[in-house]
Design a protein around this motif. Sequence first.
Motif, short mmCIF file in Angstrom:
data_model
loop_
_atom_site.label_atom_id
_atom_site.label_comp_id
_atom_site.label_asym_id
_atom_site.label_seq_id
_atom_site.Cartn_x
_atom_site.Cartn_y
_atom_site.Cartn_z
N ASP A 17 -6.59 2.99 -6.20
CA ASP A 17 -5.42 2.45 -6.92
C ASP A 17 -4.13 3.04 -6.34
OD1 ASP A 17 -6.68 0.68 -8.58
OD2 ASP A 17 -6.70 1.98 -10.35
N LYS A 18 -4.17 4.36 -6.05
CA LYS A 18 -2.98 5.01 -5.48
C LYS A 18 -2.59 4.34 -4.16
CE LYS A 18 -3.58 9.68 -6.20
NZ LYS A 18 -4.00 10.97 -5.61
N LEU A 19 -3.59 4.15 -3.28
CA LEU A 19 -3.30 3.57 -1.97
C LEU A 19 -2.88 2.10 -2.07
CD1 LEU A 19 -6.15 5.29 0.07
CD2 LEU A 19 -3.70 5.63 0.39
N LEU A 20 -3.28 1.45 -3.17
CA LEU A 20 -2.88 0.04 -3.37
C LEU A 20 -1.58 -0.08 -4.17
CD1 LEU A 20 -6.37 -1.58 -4.20
CD2 LEU A 20 -4.94 -2.08 -2.21
N ASP A 21 -0.97 1.09 -4.45
CA ASP A 21 0.27 1.11 -5.24
C ASP A 21 0.09 0.52 -6.63
OD1 ASP A 21 2.08 2.43 -3.70
OD2 ASP A 21 2.59 0.65 -2.50
N ARG A 22 -1.08 0.75 -7.21
CA ARG A 22 -1.31 0.28 -8.58
C ARG A 22 -1.09 1.46 -9.52
NH1 ARG A 22 -7.01 -2.98 -7.63
NH2 ARG A 22 -6.15 -4.72 -6.44
N GLU A 23 -0.78 1.15 -10.76
CA GLU A 23 -0.54 2.27 -11.69
C GLU A 23 -1.84 3.01 -11.96
OE1 GLU A 23 -0.69 0.40 -16.09
OE2 GLU A 23 0.61 -0.65 -14.66
N LYS A 24 -1.71 4.31 -12.33
CA LYS A 24 -2.88 5.17 -12.56
C LYS A 24 -3.78 4.55 -13.64
CE LYS A 24 -4.04 9.98 -13.13
NZ LYS A 24 -4.06 10.86 -14.22
N ASN A 34 -9.05 4.17 3.34
CA ASN A 34 -8.05 3.62 4.27
C ASN A 34 -8.68 2.68 5.27
OD1 ASN A 34 -5.38 4.36 3.71
ND2 ASN A 34 -5.85 6.48 4.22
#
Length: 347
Positions: free
Chosen positions: A266-273, A321
């Motif tokens: 989620d972090k790498l996809l720029d999604r909220e935690k 990645n």
Amino acid sequence: MKSVLITGGAGFIGSNLIRFLIDKYKDYRIINYDSLTYAGNLSNLEKISNKNYFFVKGDICDYSLVKKTFEKYKIDTVIHLAAESHVDRSIKDPLSFAQTNIIGTINLLEIARTFWGKDFLNKVFYHISTDEVYGSLGKKGYFSETSSYDPHSPYSASKASSDHFVRSYKDSYALPVLISNCSNNYGPYQFPEKIIPLVINNIINKAPIPIYGKGDNIRDWLYVEDHIRAIDLILHKGLIGETYLIGASNEWKNIDLVKYLILETDKLLDREKGFSDKLITYIKDRPGHDIRYGIDASKLKNNLGWKPLFSFEKGIIETINWYLLNNKWLKNVASGEYRDYYKEHYF
Ligand code: NAD
Ligand code: TDX
């Protein structure tokens, strides 16, 4: 110069191994022998352009083609990885696991023994196996080279049987063999039926993440490159006839592993935690589901000096990645499109 037959070289571990060996041993002749099942994919190897690399499309159960390949390339080293490798598929279709993993292995052993004749000097048959042959651990203890065999799935039973045949060729014919039993691997080019790439793929596609039972089964995870470095070491420095266990003492409960993958992806996809937490779906347990695997790799560490180079944190980030960057590969293997392409070229 060695002439190395690698079976299953188009699969996950095999393709990572071939890239490593070609890069490190420029003068080795590498023959990738693979039947290209759903799990074998030549695009795993597409950047290789080396005059000492050859691909043979064939089944390890095909006696005459394996024999011809030994003769044509004067094979002196076998690294045997070809297998049906997915536990769930083995429960649905055990016969194909018996065919490839048992009969295919005996076929290779028999051809190596007869082709090499009585001169086993500088020859080696290296069999790549799994820790699953030892069954399931409780809360305490670890598998070691002296653990008893106790397989519970058709997959692990077929791998156990292949291990026994390899050992029998050592005892009955003095065939120079090596065996290693490794814990669960993860990394680039793994088919997204295995838990780590499956979870990453489902997070990307916002699809349900299936967790068997309560998610409290435990696996001991190793980055594929650390497995490859162990194989390299065992092949070149291992004591002929010996078995080595490979593992990084990196045990994770399935549910904790899935939550960790969700957090990092989620972090790498720029999604909220916590965005993908809702995808977690508990489903009926796998039959015969082994509770825990855990490896004691001290023989490999103490005798051959191996140690894993990748922490889990580093390996997981590299892996996520890689799947994000290679989404085309992921889509392709998941959809099976690549199989149509190979049908045109090889079938
Ligand atoms: P994989 O399923 O990704 O690849 C298997 C390869 O074998 C594929 O390229 C497939 O086309 C080929 N193959 C299958 N049947 C064949 C046949 N009859 N003839 C010729 N080729 C055939 O498997 P993997 O995960 O890369 O595993 C490789 C080996 O390592 C297996 O022997 C497996 O038991 C062992 N192993 C895997 C793990 C793991 O976590 N993946 C751990 C320990 C040991
Ligand atoms: O959808 C799933 N849900 C789930 O909860 C899948 C595919 C798996 N799981 C669980 C089952 C296991 O406890 O996750 C764990 C890992 O499952 P797999 O990725 O299928 O691996 P495993 O069954 O442990 O076997 C693997 O490790 C050893 C490889 O498939 C073998 O080839 C290798 O020998």
